[in-house]
Design an enzyme around this catalytic site. Structure first.
Site, mmCIF file in Angstrom:
data_model
loop_
_atom_site.group_PDB
_atom_site.id
_atom_site.type_symbol
_atom_site.label_atom_id
_atom_site.label_comp_id
_atom_site.label_asym_id
_atom_site.label_seq_id
_atom_site.Cartn_x
_atom_site.Cartn_y
_atom_site.Cartn_z
ATOM 1 N N ARG A 25 0.830 -1.208 0.000
ATOM 2 C CA ARG A 25 0.000 0.000 0.000
ATOM 3 C C ARG A 25 0.869 1.265 0.000
ATOM 4 N NH1 ARG A 25 -4.855 -1.874 4.222
ATOM 5 N NH2 ARG A 25 -5.461 -3.702 3.024
ATOM 6 N N ASN A 44 2.344 -5.529 -2.970
ATOM 7 C CA ASN A 44 0.949 -5.907 -2.732
ATOM 8 C C ASN A 44 0.110 -4.638 -2.598
ATOM 9 O OD1 ASN A 44 -1.261 -7.815 -1.701
ATOM 10 N ND2 ASN A 44 -1.076 -6.377 0.000
ATOM 11 N N GLU A 45 -0.922 -4.520 -3.429
ATOM 12 C CA GLU A 45 -1.851 -3.382 -3.348
ATOM 13 C C GLU A 45 -1.080 -2.060 -3.350
ATOM 14 O OE1 GLU A 45 -4.079 -4.176 0.211
ATOM 15 O OE2 GLU A 45 -5.197 -5.825 -0.683
ATOM 16 N N ILE A 46 -0.080 -1.962 -4.205
ATOM 17 C CA ILE A 46 0.883 -0.865 -4.117
ATOM 18 C C ILE A 46 0.269 0.495 -4.437
ATOM 19 C CG2 ILE A 46 2.840 -2.379 -4.567
ATOM 20 C CD1 ILE A 46 2.850 -1.423 -7.442
#
Length: 813
Positions: free
Chosen positions: A381, A417-419
């Site tokens: 994130r 992940n979910e950058i």
């Protein structure tokens, strides 16, 4: 004429250096590296001073490493957790040896570190989850040395993972620390490759470097290869100068050597060779390194299946966070190992390490147990930042790969992940900026390690920039219903040829059950299938469901029935193996705990663990659903379905001594592989016995005693408290919501708050079903453990509506 080696070729320069080296060795003898675990005898001070605190060290707290100052405040009942700095201090005696250099190696410290020796700064590191080394040679003295380390997990948007990640960023020296002595000349950066590898032959090649920065003449490198059975299968001696194998900077690439009929590494047979690489000069052994080798190759075929050693392999996986009840992230190696053993015992062959590189013991365990690893950069994130952020992220990926690339278990380097989600910087969610940097990371990963695949989860604009992609499919939890999983996979497989599905599942509160579990039909839109960025306004089971163990058992059973039969499916990984702490979930049934685990935070299996075991494990077992469902109710004559999870070919169920018949295992026959019986419970005590058969032999049995009543309980009236000893000096206190007649109200799910007066103490801040001071009731019951080695204690349980239930307990004599 004065002889000057600078007038001669490089070969003569190296000859002179070797003679000097050999003379040095004759004087000082054998000088190999030594490694000392440096965990014990530390002191800790919770102080954020930039300079060494002016507080006498004898007032500091005595500790051993690993350590985190968030061990207890992560899952306590107060919002937030300590995000600041702390100081570690250790005095050690040392005798200097001019033939050696000395360094400190930290396997991981979160998140920024500075190291001081005898008052001087000697090094440090920015970023957590990877190891780093600090040179001590110039500052170490004969006698007592004073070592101080400042570590900080303070808010820093220029470090990954983002503060918006769904897990705690534990502060402290959370992994082992080592004191390492190196000889004057030593081997470094040993890397092995297999230019040729198939079932019949392999060629193995080693490269690395020497610590000196110039060529040497006479040193030899001897490589001895031991088979998985520890037999010597190859021994090769390389004369570095004569064979022109060493460069001016000390780097070398040794000729590859053959190995016939190699024992390949796989989850079924995790064969590991051992390579002993020795550096010899002047007849003396200077240094020796050992490396574990697992020989395997992998790819995706054109239909999307994952191939290992030329054969299709369905990746059956889960995820693992690095934390445990009572320890936080500062876990001993034994607990790291136990997590991986339980994953393997479940029958998994694949694990995604979410969302950061983990303790070295985890990778060793995966190598030895046979677990394929998706290793993840901590870009979780937060979007993309500026140049400082990028430099830190770029360096952390490089460190991660260089430290872990020798592990055969790792097949995937995940770049994040979910950058894109919840950017920390203005414009940080821009696909153009994200893609430009993602390309750079992808190229860096392939340059550092061409042998592995890059991966990414849930950033659709960058799906084609990496080798393997995972879309987000949370069928039956964050969107849609679980029966929609197959159509979701079909839809995504068409878009992403090399697809692995990371993350599916849902939360379950231990002990919460229902006679009528939801399915989502009629409650949610079946056509919704993908998780969306903003969950707040989405109607889903995560918010509308009851968090029962029954529902999650059914969800996993359905998902596995699909994935095990889906043609050419590469595989998936359930989220997550064990409950873990998170600052983002204060209103969960156990506050600040993500309860999507197959185990609770202390490592105790929930019902769902046995669903996976029934599909994947080859060790025979039977498990009646559910051992935490021991009090039930319903109308007289109402037939209830009882499921047994097992991998035995046949299972027989007995009710109160009478056989209800044998049923044959039919893998994927939902639910429970056809192992389900219709049971008419009698009022009062009911005994269930499940017997699993392999052939005519009894393989395993499981029994369950439960109470059943025909009349439902009335309205909640008061909280009843009972206590029972569980071990010397410890009690389990149970709070039960009852009606006016004393019947347990099975539908009651509100929070209960425990407190203690007197002697002893409550077991709190563990984030477990019996170690949380604030917890939602499960079927009208909540429990907490109490330490009471002596004296008396008064326990109170209350909530908003029900006040003042008390219980006095006394320690046993």
């Amino acid at each position: 004429m004065i002889w000057n080696p600078m007038n001669y070729p490089q070969q003569w320069k190296a000859i002179v250096l070797v003679h000097v080296l050999c003379f040095f060795l004759l004087i000082h003898g054998k000088a190999q590296r030594t490694t000392q675990l440096f965990n014990d005898g530390w002191k800790y001070l919770e102080d954020s001073s930039r300079d060494f605190p002016e507080i006498a060290v004898d007032e500091w707290k005595e500790i051993n490493l690993p350590h985190t100052w968030n061990q207890w405040d992560a899952t306590d009942n107060s919002p937030g957790y300590r995000r600041d700095a702390g100081w570690y201090y250790k005095e050690f005696s040392y005798l200097k040896d001019p033939a050696k250099s000395v360094r400190l190696y930290l396997e991981g410290a979160n998140m920024e570190s500075e190291v001081f020796l005898n008052g001087e700064r000697v090094g440090g590191h920015i970023g957590g989850y990877v190891g780093f080394e600090v040179q001590l040679t110039e500052q170490v003295i004969d006698g007592i040395n004073k070592l101080a380390i400042r570590v900080s997990n303070a808010y820093n948007p220029n470090l990954i993972p983002s503060q918006k990640a769904d897990f705690f960023l534990y502060g402290g020296i959370t992994r082992d620390v080592w004191l390492i002595e190196y000889p004057q000349v030593y081997l470094e950066d040993i890397v092995w490759t297999t230019p040729v590898l198939n079932e019949e032959e392999a060629t193995i090649q080693f490269s690395g470097g020497l610590s000196v920065s110039r060529s040497l003449v006479e040193p030899e490198i001897v490589v001895e290869l031991l088979s998985p059975d520890e037999e010597v299968v190859a021994k090769n001696r390389f004369e570095l100068l004569r064979e022109e194998l060493v460069e001016k900077d000390g780097s070398f690439i040794l000729p590859s050597f053959p190995l016939n009929n190699p024992a390949l590494w796989s989850p079924e047979a995790p064969n590991l060779y051992t390579a002993r690489i020795s550096l010899i000069a002047g007849g003396k052994e200077l240094d020796i390194q050992e490396e574990r080798l697992g020989l395997r190759w992998f790819s995706f075929n054109t239909s999307g299946a994952f191939m290992l050693n030329g054969q299709k392999l369905l990746l059956r996986g889960t995820h693992r966070h690095e934390e445990h009840a009572g320890y936080g992230a500062a876990m001993p190696d034994s607990l790291h190992r136990r997590d991986m053993e339980l994953i393997k015992e479940m029958g998994a062959n694949f694990v995604r390490l979410g969302h950061y590189p983990q303790d070295p013991e985890v990778y060793r365990a995966c190598d030895e147990l046979g677990l394929i690893v998706w290793d993840e950069l901590p870009w979780c994130r937060g979007g993309i930042g500026g140049e400082e952020w990028r430099a830190n992220t770029r360096r952390l990926l490089q460190e991660q790969i260089l430290q872990n690339r020798h592990h055969p278990s790792i097949c995937f380097w995940s770049l994040g992940n979910e950058i894109y989600w919840l950017p920390d910087f203005p414009g940080g969610g821009s696909p153009e900026k994200l893609n430009r940097f993602l390309k750079e990371l992808n190229e860096l990963a392939h340059k550092l390690d061409p042998s592995r695949l890059t991966a990414l989860r849930k950033y659709y604009d960058g799906a084609d920039l990496v080798d393997v992609f995972s879309p987000s499919i949370w069928a039956g939890w964050y969107a849609g219903v679980y029966t929609n999983y197959e159509s979701a996979l079909e839809r995504e497989r068409k878009k992403y040829p090399n697809m692995l599905h990371m993350e599916y599942g849902g939360s379950s509160h231990v002990g919460r059950h229902t006679e009528t579990p939801v399915t989502g039909d009629g409650l949610l839109s079946e056509e919704e299938w993908a998780e969306v960025a903003n969950q707040v306004s989405v109607k889903n089971i995560a918010k509308e469901g009851d968090w029962t163990e029954n529902y999650i058992v059914d969800l996993f059973d359905w998902h596995l029935s699909v994935s095990e039969a889906f043609p050419d499916f590469a595989g998936n990984a359930q989220w997550a193996f064990k409950d873990f702490g998170t600052p983002l979930r204060p209103e969960n049934a156990i506050p600040y705990v993500n309860q999507k685990g197959l185990l609770d935070r202390a490592g105790n299996p929930k019902d769902s663990y046995y669903v996976f075991k029934s599909y994947w494990s080859e060790e025979p077992f039977v498990y009646i659903e559910s051992h935490t469902w021991t009090e039930r109710a319903g109308p007289e004559g109402k037939i209830r379905e009882v499921s047994v999870y097992s991998n035995c070919p046949e299972v027989e169920l007995f009710h109160n001594g009478a056989s209800l018949g044998k049923r044959a295992l039919e893998k994927g026959n939902f639910p429970a592989h056809n192992l389900r019986w219709q049971v008419g419970f009698s009022e009062g005590t009911n005994d269930l016995l499940a017997v699993g058969y392999v052939g005519e032999e009894v393989s395993f049995t499981d029994s369950l005693r439960l109470s059943y009543r025909y009349q439902p309980a009335g309205k909640p009236h008061h909280i009843s408290l009972q206590a029972r000893p569980v071990e010397k000096g410890k009690f389990l206190v149970e709070a039960t919501m009852v009606d006016q007649e004393g019947n347990r109200v099975l539908t009651y799910e509100d929070r209960v708050y425990f407190s203690l007066n007197g002697q002893g103490q409550l077991v709190v801040n563990y984030g477990t079903p019996t170690g949380s001071q604030v917890i939602e009731m499960a079927n009208g019951r909540a429990s907490i453990e109490v330490f009471l080695p002596e004296g008396k204690a008064v326990i109170e349980a209350r909530n908003q509506d029900f006040k003042g239930s008390y219980l006095t307990i006394a320690a046993e004599n």
